[in-house]
Every structure is written in structure tokens, then in C-alpha cells.
Design an enzyme around this catalytic site. Structure first.
Site, mmCIF file in Angstrom:
data_model
loop_
_atom_site.group_PDB
_atom_site.id
_atom_site.type_symbol
_atom_site.label_atom_id
_atom_site.label_comp_id
_atom_site.label_asym_id
_atom_site.label_seq_id
_atom_site.Cartn_x
_atom_site.Cartn_y
_atom_site.Cartn_z
ATOM 1 N N HIS A 156 -59.775 -41.111 -11.743
ATOM 2 C CA HIS A 156 -59.670 -40.876 -13.176
ATOM 3 C C HIS A 156 -58.878 -39.598 -13.398
ATOM 4 O O HIS A 156 -59.120 -38.598 -12.733
ATOM 5 C CB HIS A 156 -61.058 -40.737 -13.793
ATOM 6 C CG HIS A 156 -61.815 -42.021 -13.800
ATOM 7 N ND1 HIS A 156 -61.549 -43.030 -14.692
ATOM 8 C CD2 HIS A 156 -62.806 -42.483 -13.000
ATOM 9 C CE1 HIS A 156 -62.359 -44.048 -14.447
ATOM 10 N NE2 HIS A 156 -63.126 -43.744 -13.418
ATOM 11 N N CYS A 198 -54.924 -42.742 -15.282
ATOM 12 C CA CYS A 198 -54.424 -42.600 -16.653
ATOM 13 C C CYS A 198 -53.454 -41.424 -16.705
ATOM 14 O O CYS A 198 -53.679 -40.414 -16.044
ATOM 15 C CB CYS A 198 -55.571 -42.334 -17.612
ATOM 16 S SG CYS A 198 -56.743 -43.670 -17.652
#
Lengths: 394, 679
Positions: A156, A198
Site C-alpha cells: 500500500h 497506489c
């Protein structure tokens, strides 16, 4: 306000002087051959619901192993144990597809860093090679100036950072510094960084070392999404970017000719639901000439030698002999390498030429051997330059 | 699935071919292997017309080999154990599997691999069966004895037995347990060696054993774990995950890997599905016997059909012959007496055993199967049928030990160890005479952040509190030191034989960790490693007749003290909420700013003074007419004046005039310098 351009002018002149003095001792870059491949595969996420990150990493692990990188040259970092997790319905198995055709955890996985060991510190230590003396060889990245390294990371992340284990962050600056240090220590020839997270593109913003290509799954402000959920496992099993990367690689074998460019163009933003980002400005070779196996595989050359323990000369001679008998791709790559080194030489020669001329001119004008006079003249010319610059800027 | 693995595994591809002789370690050691091609032919079935020709060829080769053998005995000592029976001890390898039906219809499968290496004086010894990496480890770190275990799940002492040799040796605490005895004189050197050893093992076995490196995680018990002279180090990681990546390197130590022989049964999904899984490596090294390593893997599996199971059903693989390099390859089926001593046999065996024997004291029956007899065409498959389902229990420990936490909150608590007697197991213990005592040794290591107050030790016997002096025979406490060492408790207790239950409690305070020391999942709690409870008066041993030569059954004969590990404790510590500091900081800052601002206002502000100032300013203000005039004039002249003012005001300090002056001075200086020098 008005002093700024003046100051910059001054700085520019100083820079010219400085750079001239630096260029002189610069040795020509030695065109070392690409002779080995390494892979550092990192899954930075902990906890069961991040199953897909481990599946991503293991899929890449399987791919690079299939394409010829041996286990001893793969540093695999997995932040959690998913295969034997109590929640895993399929003990000792990890799948990246709901059809369950491929057990990624197989019988031959060697995890080098796992669990709590996957920290930013250890990651940077692996990259830069600064370990404690007792750390075993299997946990070190023993690459050299002829290595092509694949660095794959998933987890992440956000704007200019990647989370490790939900507690720490690796910032784009950290990564850039580590890569810079690696370059200075001659720890790689070329480095491919692939990140599936991301806003992956932001992680590359600080990179400045030559020989680095970077691929990210999404641009700034975009999310990277998972591909599909496996109802039996209960969580998403793979991310989109990695899924399509694997789809590309599944068609290839060790001797395939596909170029990096074809990999980069294979990503479809509508399927990915994000825009894959490539940073190639630090990389000199044209991407359509670089086979993907240069990073994702290891195509080894056999170098026959005359004796069991060859001297350097013998090794060199035979190396060139075998190069002529190389496969098509390798030859293309090699030619490209040669071209590159040629252009480098030319540009450097040009600079050295100018410098020589200038020095000669100075010497001729002065015609005296007294160093004091030379210094005085130097000061004079500096003052002249100074006045010119101030006059220009006013 | 990878085609290419570490160099060793290229050998494993070779292993699957019918080559009889090859070396266990790196290809470089394969000196003289080309001589064994003759032997390799013999192992293949020869068919058709080529048979005769190859027979003559074979005999020629054998002749050549024998002559070579006589001329160059050095070459032959490397790699051959079939021909070289004359020379001194050889490296040996044996593989065994013991299956044991458990009373709760599960099956215990115990794999036992033994490799021995004769003692050698030279440093660079060649090994052909013995794993080189282990030999190097032993040499480098001067290890006398070492045991490393990876365990998942907990051995169920109640149901699966507690006082037979198999359970005392193979019941291990969850996670990783490592202990080693060193042949090194000083304490500092031992500690340094231990640190390096943990790193080496972590590299070898793909586990985070290197976390045992820090002095906060290992201890040096004197007699609680194993009597020693201070050269023992013990460490445990209760939360270490155990999975395929740990068994892969463990299997690579075997000469046949999992490609042939008994180890080929190890299908990963089947064995990791089990209820208990413990993988062990135990090594002993001395000048007399060289190095002996025992690699064992105990798995408790649940057959799909409770009443009937077979080997093939359990492992989903068939046993097709032995590992060609093994000296002996045997499968045993051990059946406890309690399962068959009923009026009728409740177990039925399908398949013919090579040998059936009972142990000396008639506790169990062993069925032996020689794997050599089986091949690809006829795989060994033992089948067991339960004729009747009933609850029996195996031999228990004299006292059943369990450990738990008491108290609540994040500040303090206490650890309790409870011992319950198991009346039905050992009768001799329970006479009520006053001179009869049972000795119990408790060994427990507690990390420093659980600060145990050892003076709070309370001992209850049959519910009544007892003075520690009466019960404790011997005690050795090493209190923990914050961030330096864990607390170690070794305690020998004496309980009267007629006792029904006993309990020990110890109070502790929970410590605070530094923010960096919290693991990523601190909210899960912290594990305290299992305590070891041993009974020095009880020995688990089973003696089988010497007619069975088996390292596994040999190990049964040893004087193993009955012991059991307790549960791992999960202690919740205060975990920092990392967003909280930010909240606190912003909140306090706001409050402080408000308070401080108003206080300053109240204390320093003089309203009357300000009013006076404002008035005087008003006075100095030009009248309405001049103001208007100035405004009009401004408008007439426009912005020019303003801009001129601005440009004047924004003139830098380093204007061209200043620069010119500096240059002039510099020029004068240079000229002056030049003139002075030339004159």
C-alpha cells in the site's frame, strides 16, 4: 529581486569553471558486460486481507525463476505468512487466480526475509549491501557492476511513499538515495524498478541515477485496484497491474525476444483502471532493443576456456569469440551497447578538446613560465568576467 | 515449479534418474563418479538382445574398476559405500517412518532420517552423504549438541500420549525452539558464537531465527533445561510461522531430497493440513562418533475416513521403493498396548509385515516393513481399520501441567502454573506414605517487558498455601534486566506423592516498550514462550529386541526424562495509538494558545494608553482639504510616482555602482600587486 539573475549568472560562471575542473579527471565509463541477473521481490503488506500482495510477489517470483534466475539470486521478502496462515483454507498453497490451477507456493520456495524482518531498514540494507558481518550470503544482494537487477515492490502506498508492514514508510527520497548509493558502489549496471501500489509513479520522482528504468502501476492521484476476488480463499487474490504483467509473461519463455517496449505498451489503462507509468529518461538504451529477459530472466552465456583456471587474457579472448556466436537478440543488444559507449566517448572528446584549446591559448598569450604572472593573469580574467557579468545583468 | 533453483537442486533433477551413485553435496565434490558408471548399469533391468552384450561390457567395467580400486584406493573412498567395506567408518544415512494410530482416530506419522559422518581431522573434508553445510556449521561454531525445531500446533499430551519416548522427544513448543551446547571455554565467546549461529541458521532454514541473536531473547539455563556447565544457550520464538519454505532447505540436507525414498511421501498440502506439525534437526558431535544428525518430522493427521485409513490416503502419494543411498529404509507401525489389550483387537491391519515384535515391558507392538521390497510396481501401502470406536488414553505424565494468566488490565497480572495429577497412569507414585516425593522441574523464560516479581511466588498444594521452603528443593532465578536480558526461572519442586493438584503463581508488572520496539501487530499481544515441566524421576524408554537395527528404535532406549511443554501465553501490553500523540499535541497547543493569548492581553494591554495614542494619531492626521488635494494630485500624476517609488524602494543593495566600486578596488589591487612584483 534584481540581484537574483545576477547571482545566477555568477553561479553559472562558477559552475562552468567547476565543471571544467571536474571533467578533467573523469575516467571514461568502463563498458562492463551484462553478466548476471538479480531480483529483489518485496511484499510489504502484513495481514490476511493483503493476501493479493503476497500472491503478486510470488507470481513474479515464479516468473523470474521460470525465466532462469536461480533462487540464490533472488531476494524474496514476504511480510507475512499467508500460505500457512490459520485463515487459509488451502494450507501451504497460494493462488493468484480463482481457477486454482497454479500453486505459487509450490515445493521449492525460499523466502529470505519474512515476517517482522521485512522493514525499511532491512530493505535498504539489502539494496546498499551494508549488512552486519554475520548476515548469511543468502540474505545479501551480491550484485556487481555487470548485474541487471529487477526490483519489484508491492503493497500500500501513497504520494511519494510505500508503506511497510503498516508501521513504516519508504519514501521516494529513501529509494532514490539507496539507488544512488548502489550506483556509486557499482552494484548494478541496469536496474528495473517495478512497483504495484497506489500512486506508484510518485515513488520514482526523486530517482536520478543513470541506468534506471521504472514502471509504476498508477499515476499520481490514481489508485491501483485488485483484479478479482476468490470466493474460496475469501479475499482478492491478485492486483490488476501484476495480473496483466503476468499475462504478458506467461506467453514468453527463456529465449523469447519480446522487448521492454512491448511490455510497456501491453498495459491497457481501461483494463488496469489506472495509467501505468514508465520513467525512462535515466535509461540510455532504446527500449525496443532491450529484451525483457534482460531483467526478468537470466540467459546465461557459456564461455569455454582453454584451461580450468584461465588467466584474464584467455578469458577475454574467448569471450569475444563466443559473442560472435550469440543469439540474434543478444547480438542486437550488444551492438546497441557498443554504439552507446561510442557516443559517450565522442561527447567527452569534444569537451576535452575545448579545454585543451583554451589552455593552449592561455599559454601562448602569456608565453612566460613564471607561475606568479599566470596567477595574476588568471585574476585579471576573472575580474573581467565579473565586470562583464555585472554589466550584463544590470 | 521453477526450472532453475539453487545449484543443489539441479542435483535433485538428477536424483530422479536411476543413478545409483552420486554425491550429496556440490557437484565439485563428485570426484571419481565417472568410475561408478559400471555400477549404474547393474541397477537397470536389462532386456532383450542387448543384455548379453552389456553383461560382458559390465564385467569388463567391473574388472577395470576393481583393478583401479587396488591401485588408487583414495579415489574409491570417495563416494562408494558398496565396495569400500574394508576401510574405517563410513558416512551413513538411514530413513525411517513410524506410523502410530492415536486414540482419537488421528494418525501420527513420524519421519526419522539419520546421517552420520565419521570424525575427521582435516578441515576440508569431502562429504558424499552428509550435508556439507551442517558439517561446516559444526566445525565453525564448535557445536557439541544442537537442536532446532519448527512447530505448528500443540502436542496434545492428554490424548496423544505424554510419557512414551516419541511424545517426550517430539512434543515441542509452538514456533521455533533452538538450543545449543558449545565447546567453547568463555562465556563471551559462547554468546558471540551463538549470535553468529542464529544468523547462519536463519539463512539455512529461511526463518527469522536471527531474532534470537539479541541478548533479550536467549538465556543460559544451568540445570532446568539440561544439566550443563554454562555452555548451553536456549532461545524460543513462539510466533515464528512454519511453512513450506522451512521444510525445503531441511529436505535439501537429505541425500535423496524428496525425490526418492520415504521423504517422497511429504506432500506439502497434506502435511501442513495436519493438527500438529513439528520439524526437528538435532545434531551431536564428538571426537568419537563424529557428527550425527537426526532429522525428524512429526505430523498428526486426520484421516478423511475415521475408521479406516491407508498411507496413500494420508499422504496422497505412494511409497515406491527406498532412497538408493540409504543404508536402511524401514516403515514401522507402532500399536500401543492399550489399543489391543482389550478383549478383542479394535484394530485390524491389512498388509503383511516383515517382522512383528513387542517391547520389553509389553507397552507396544511394532510391525516392521522393509521398503527395499517395494518398487514402482508394488508400492508399500499400510492400511489400518478400526473395528470399534472407543475412547482410550495413552500413558500420561505423572502430573498434567498447564499455564495461564490471571488478572486484568494493562498494568499488572500474574502467571499461574497448575499441575493436576493423572491418577490412572502411574500407580507406584500414589502411595500415601510420608517419605514418598515426586520431583518436578520447571523452566521458564520470560521476556523483560513482563517484569516478574519472583518474591511473590506462592505455592498451593491441594488448594492450601504452602511455605516455599517446604516444597522448593532448588531454585535458580536470573531476574530480567530491561532491554538487556530476559528473566529465567529454574525451579525444582518436591511434591508429596498423594497430591492431587498443585498451583504456582507469580505476579508481574507489564513494562513499556519504546515506540520502535513495538511490532507491526502489537495489538495482537505478546507471546511468552512455553515453560518446560519435567519429571526427573520418570524416564520414558522402550526397549525393543536388538534384532531390529534402527536408529529410531535405538533412540527409544535412551534415558529420556518425561517432560511436557505448557501453552504459550499471550500477554496484551499497552499498545500505543500512534494517532493519539498528534491529537494531544494539537489540542494542547490550541488550549495553550488561547490561554496564553488572553493572559497576555489581560496583563500587558493598556486600554487607556491605546486610546490616548489613537487620539494623538487622529490629531496628526491632515485635514480633509489637504487630504483631498493630495489625492487629486496623485490621480493627476497617476501611478508613475508610485511605480517610481516602488522601483526605487526595490533597488537592491548590490547595485551596479557598488559592484563597480568593488571591481575598481580589485583592479587596483591586482595592478598594484603586479607592479610591486615586477619592480
Amino acid at each position: 529581486m534584481a540581484s537574483d539573475p545576477k547571482g545566477s549568472q555568477l553561479r553559472r560562471i562558477l559552475l562552468i569553471f567547476f565543471s571544467l575542473s571536474i571533467i578533467l579527471p573523469l575516467s571514461s565509463p568502463s563498458p562492463t558486460m551484462h553478466n548476471n541477473n538479480w531480483a529483489v521481490l518485496v511484499c510489504t503488506s502484513r495481514f490476511w486481507f493483503n493476501y493479493r500482495h503476497m500472491a503478486n510477489t510470488l507470481s513474479l517470483y515464479r516468473t523470474v525463476k521460470r525465466l532462469g534466475i536461480p533462487d540464490e539470486r533472488i531476494i524474496l521478502m514476504l511480510a507475512d505468512d499467508m500460505a500457512c496462515n490459520a485463515r487459509n483454507n488451502y494450507p501451504a498453497q497460494v493462488f493468484n487466480n480463482e481457477n486454482h490451477q497454479l500453486n505459487l507456493y509450490g515445493d521449492n520456495v525460499e523466502v529470505d526475509y519474512r515476517g517482522y524482518e521485512v522493514t525499511v531498514e532491512n530493505f535498504l540494507r539489502v539494496l546498499t549491501g551494508r549488512h552486519e558481518a554475520s548476515v548469511p550470503r543468502s540474505k545479501r544482494l551480491l550484485s556487481d557492476e555487470g548485474s541487471h537487477i529487477l526490483l519489484y515492490m508491492t503493497g500500500h502506498g501513497g504520494n511519494e511513499f510505500l508503506k511497510f508492514q503498516d508501521t513504516e514508510e519508504l519514501q521516494s527520497h529513501d529509494l532514490a538515495d539507496a539507488v544512488k548509493q548502489m550506483k556509486e558502489k557499482n552494484r548494478f549496471k541496469e536496474l528495473l524498478i517495478m512497483v504495484d501500489t497506489c500512486q506508484a509513479a510518485t515513488l520514482f520522482s526523486q530517482l536520478q541515477s543513470p541506468g534506471v528504468v521504472a514502471i509504476g502501476s498508477s499515476m499520481k492521484g490514481e489508485n491501483s485496484y485488485s483484479h478479482h476476488l476468490d470466493p474460496d480463499v475469501g479475499v482478492s487474490v491478485v492486483d490488476r497491474f501484476t495480473f496483466y504483467t503476468l499475462a504478458f509473461f506467461e506467453r514468453l519463455d527463456m529465449y523469447s525476444n519480446a522487448s521492454l517496449n512491448s511490455l510497456f505498451t501491453s498495459y491497457d489503462p481501461t483494463l488496469l483502471m489506472s495509467t501505468a507509468y514508465y520513467r525512462t529518461d535515466l535509461y540510455e538504451r532504446p527500449l525496443n532493443m532491450v529484451p525483457v529477459t534482460n531483467f526478468f530472466g537470466s540467459v546465461m552465456k557459456t564461455i569455454p576456456t582453454d584451461s580450468a583456471y584461465p588467466g584474464f587474457l584467455v578469458a577475454h579472448a574467448s569471450e569475444y569469440a563466443t559473442i560472435s556466436a550469440e543469439t540474434e537478440t543478444a547480438r542486437v543488444v550488444l551492438e546497441d551497447e557498443a554504439d552507446h559507449s561510442k557516443t559517450y566517448d565522442q561527447s567527452e572528446k569534444g569537451l576535452q578538446h575545448i579545454l585543451d584549446e583554451w589552455l593552449k591559448l592561455l599559454e601562448g598569450k602569456l608565453g612566460v613560465k613564471d607561475p606568479e604572472v599566470l596567477v595574476a593573469y588568471g585574476l585579471g580574467s576573472m575580474v573581467l568576467l565579473l565586470t562583464i557579468s555585472t554589466w550584463l545583468s544590470s | 515449479m521453477g526450472l532453475f533453483e539453487k545449484p543443489k537442486s539441479i542435483w535433485s533433477i538428477l536424483n530422479s534418474r536411476p543413478i545409483t551413485f552420486y554425491t550429496s553435496s556440490f557437484p565439485l565434490e563428485k570426484v571419481g563418479s565417472s568410475f561408478f558408471h559400471g555400477e549404474r548399469f547393474t541397477s537397470r533391468p536389462l532386456t532383450g538382445e542387448g543384455a548379453m552384450a552389456s553383461h560382458t561390457f559390465l564385467s569388463l567395467l567391473l574388472f577395470y574398476f576393481y583393478t583401479f580400486h587396488l591401485v588408487h584406493p583414495i579415489h574409491c573412498s570417495v563416494g562408494s559405500n558398496a565396495f569400500d567395506t574394508t576401510s574405517a567408518p563410513q558416512e551413513e544415512f538411514s530413513e525411517e517412518l513410524l506410523l502410530k494410530p492415536l486414540p482419537d482416530y488421528k494418525v501420527l506419522a513420524h519421519f526419522h532420517f539419520t546421517s552420520t559422518s565419521p570424525p575427521s581431522s582435516s578441515n576440508g573434508q569431502h562429504h558424499h552423504l552428509f550435508p556439507k553445510s551442517i558439517a561446516q556449521l559444526v566445525k565453525k561454531y564448535k557445536i557439541r549438541e544442537l537442536e532446532l525445531s519448527f512447530t505448528q500446533g500443540r502436542w496434545n499430551y492428554d490424548r496423544w500420549g505424554a510419557s512414551d519416548p516419541l511424545s517426550t522427544a517430539n512434543g515441542k513448543p509452538p514456533g521455533v525452539e533452538l538450543w545449543a551446547l558449545f565447546d567453547i571455554p568463555t562465556k563471551e565467546e559462547i554468546d558471540a558464537t551463538w549470535r553468529n549461529l542464529t544468523h547462519s541458521l536463519s539463512g539455512l532454514f529461511c526463518a527469522s531465527i536471527n531474532f534470537l541473536e539479541s541478548s533479550t531473547s536467549y538465556s543460559a539455563p544451568l540445570w532446568g533445561f539440561l544439566p550443563n556447565n554454562g555452555d548451553l544457550r536456549y532461545g524460543a520464538l513462539p510466533r515464528e510461522a512454519v511453512c513450506t519454505e522451512n521444510i525445503t532447505p531441511w529436505l535439501k540436507l537429505l541425500p535423496c531430497r524428496d525425490k526418492a525414498g520415504i521423504a517422497s511421501l511429504l506432500d506439502r498440502p497434506s502435511i501442513y493440513r495436519g493438527h500438529y506439525h513439528s520439524q526437528r534437526l538435532k545434531l551431536r558431535s564428538d571426537g568419537l562418533n563424529g557428527i550425527v544428525i537426526e532429522q525428524t518430522l512429526s505430523v498428526v493427521l486426520q484421516p478423511i475416513d475415521r475408521t479406516s485409513w491407508s498411507m496413500h490416503q494420508l499422504f496422497k502419494k505412494s511409497l515406491m521403493g527406498k532412497c538408493a543411498l540409504a543404508k536402511s529404509s524401514k516403515v514401522f507401525l507402532e500399536i500401543e498396548r492399550s489399543l489391543v489389550s482389550q478383549n478383542e483387537n479394535i484394530l485390524e491391519l491389512v498388509g503383511e509385515a516383515d517382522m512383528v515384535t513387542n517391547d520389553q515391558r509389553d507397552h507396544s507392538t511394532i510391525y516392521q516393513y522393509n521398503v527395499e521390497r517395494y518398487s514402482e510396481h508394488e508400492a508399500l501401502d499400510i492400511r489400518v481399520n478400526w473395528k470399534k470406536l472407543l475412547q482410550v488414553s495413552f500413558l500420561q505424565t505423572p502430573l498434567h501441567a498447564s499455564r495461564f494468566l490471571m488478572g486484568s488490565g494493562n498494568e499488572r497480572g500474574s502467571i499461574a502454573i497448575s499441575l493436576q495429577s493423572a491418577r490412572n497412569s502411574t500407580k507406584g507414585l500414589y502411595d500415601n506414605s510420608k517419605n514418598c516425593f515426586t520431583r518436578v522441574v520447571i523452566f521458564q523464560v520470560v521476556p523483560w517487558y513482563v517484569k516478574v516479581y519472583y518474591h511473590t511466588l506462592r505455592i498451593y498444594v491441594d488448594g492450601a498455601i504452602r511455605d516455599a521452603k517446604d516444597v522448593v528443593e532448588k531454585i535458580n532465578v536470573t531476574p530480567s534486566e530491561d532491554k538487556v536480558s530476559p528473566g529465567t526461572l529454574e525451579m525444582m519442586l518436591q511434591f508429596p506423592c498423594g497430591m492431587m493438584s498443585a498451583a504456582l503463581t507469580l505476579d508481574f508488572d507489564k513494562g513499556f516498550l519504546h515506540i520502535d520496539e513495538y511490532p507491526p501487530d502489537a495489538n495482537q499481544g505478546f507471546d511468552i514462550p512455553s515453560a518446560l515441566v519435567s519429571f526427573p524421576d520418570f524416564i520414558s524408554r522402550r526397549i525393543y529386541p536388538d534384532s531390529i537395527s534402527s536408529p529410531l528404535l535405538q533412540s527409544y532406549k535412551g534415558r529420556n526424562i518425561v517432560k511436557s511443554y505448557t501453552e504459550v501465553l499471550l500477554v496484551p501490553l499497552t499498545t500505543p495509538d500512534f494517532s493519539m500523540p498528534y491529537n494531544v499535541i494539537t489540542f494542547t497547543c490550541t488550549v495553550l494558545a488561547l490561554y496564553f493569548g488572553s493572559m497576555v492581553n489581560v496583563l500587558r494591554r493598556r486600554v487607556s494608553e491605546e486610546e490616548r495614542l489613537a487620539k494623538s494619531k487622529d490629531k496628526r492626521k491632515p485635514g480633509l482639504i489637504p487630504l483631498l488635494i493630495s489625492k487629486i494630485s496623485n490621480k493627476v500624476r497617476g501611478i508613475k510616482e508610485d511605480s517610481a517609488n516602488q522601483s526605487q524602494s526595490s533597488q537592491p543593495i548590490l547595485g551596479p555602482k557598488v559592484v563597480f566600486k568593488v571591481v575598481l578596488i580589485a583592479l587596483i589591487a591586482v595592478l598594484g600587486h603586479y607592479f610591486f612584483n615586477s619592480s
